[in-house]
Design an enzyme around this catalytic site. Sequence first.
Site, PDB file in Angstrom:
ATOM      1  N   TYR A  63     -10.685 -13.778 -18.405  1.00  0.00           N
ATOM      2  CA  TYR A  63     -11.189 -14.355 -19.714  1.00  0.00           C
ATOM      3  C   TYR A  63     -11.535 -15.586 -19.642  1.00  0.00           C
ATOM      4  CZ  TYR A  63     -11.124  -9.647 -21.816  1.00  0.00           C
ATOM      5  OH  TYR A  63     -11.511  -8.489 -22.232  1.00  0.00           O
ATOM      6  N   HIS A 106     -14.976  -6.768 -32.123  1.00  0.00           N
ATOM      7  CA  HIS A 106     -14.268  -6.860 -30.798  1.00  0.00           C
ATOM      8  C   HIS A 106     -13.521  -7.805 -30.649  1.00  0.00           C
ATOM      9  CE1 HIS A 106     -16.916  -3.382 -29.386  1.00  0.00           C
ATOM     10  NE2 HIS A 106     -15.959  -2.866 -30.031  1.00  0.00           N
ATOM     11  N   CYS A 162      -0.997 -13.971 -30.529  1.00  0.00           N
ATOM     12  CA  CYS A 162       0.431 -13.568 -29.916  1.00  0.00           C
ATOM     13  C   CYS A 162       0.697 -12.192 -30.046  1.00  0.00           C
ATOM     14  CB  CYS A 162       1.367 -14.449 -30.541  1.00  0.00           C
ATOM     15  SG  CYS A 162       2.891 -13.971 -30.002  1.00  0.00           S
ATOM     16  N   LEU A 214     -33.878  -3.165 -25.070  1.00  0.00           N
ATOM     17  CA  LEU A 214     -34.692  -3.590 -24.008  1.00  0.00           C
ATOM     18  C   LEU A 214     -35.239  -2.125 -23.386  1.00  0.00           C
ATOM     19  CD1 LEU A 214     -35.529  -5.509 -21.864  1.00  0.00           C
ATOM     20  CD2 LEU A 214     -33.628  -5.047 -20.637  1.00  0.00           C
ATOM     21  N   GLU A 215     -34.403  -1.052 -23.573  1.00  0.00           N
ATOM     22  CA  GLU A 215     -34.675   0.417 -23.569  1.00  0.00           C
ATOM     23  C   GLU A 215     -34.006   1.260 -24.354  1.00  0.00           C
ATOM     24  OE1 GLU A 215     -31.482   1.074 -19.730  1.00  0.00           O
ATOM     25  OE2 GLU A 215     -33.549   0.670 -19.221  1.00  0.00           O
TER      26      GLU A 215
END
Length: 237
Positions: A53, A106, A114, A199-200
């Site tokens: 991360y 998310h 914490c 995009l698709e």
Amino acid sequence: MPAIVVLSGAGLSAESGLGTFRDTSGLWARYDLRDVATPEGFARNPQLVHDFYNARRANALASEPNAAHRALARLEAALGLEMYCVTQNIDPLLEQAGMRRVVHMHGQLMRMQCAGCGHRWDAPASTRADDPCPACNGPHTRPDVVWFGEIPYYMDEIAEALESCAVFVSIGTSGSVYPAAGFVQIAREAGAHTVELNLEASETASQFDELRQGPASAVVAQWVEEILSAHRDTNPV
């Protein structure tokens, strides 16, 4: 309640240089998802997760909003509370483009939490597994992101918005990750017009009333201009 609910996924930020976990090159390809994006992986090797991360944070800090982010910011500026934007992305590019209200289901890359006391705070550029919590001083620091196997944030609020909107728009999502993949069905059952900008075609493309394909910077900007034009026609100065 909002007239338009926008769901955005990784495809929104791809043109800003932020890859998805399905990419065959780049940052995600160097890690196993089970090691860096699950509670079990964090328990096995928390420093590996922090390193991952930290790299994602550095990547995001070096990126800039693209035309799709900026278009959505213009739409919010015009519609205000009539627009509700929920994102699966943990990057800050929508906010950097000027959006004021983004629901990060998310979590957020630029925040820490914490695992002991639940306190949350802004993330520094780099973190370590033994960083103490600013509130309880416990060594339980983790990214404030939702991993596979965890429950996304704000689900009740999102469901309420989906059940009352007139238009649901999905941008740059694969349609393979639940619960977000099920949002189109909730909106359809509530009578909303559903649009996929991608995009698709996604795995749930057949459930949408309208499909537009192409890079997010192009298809999102075009769709937003159409909505803004209609809004100006119905709300003349």
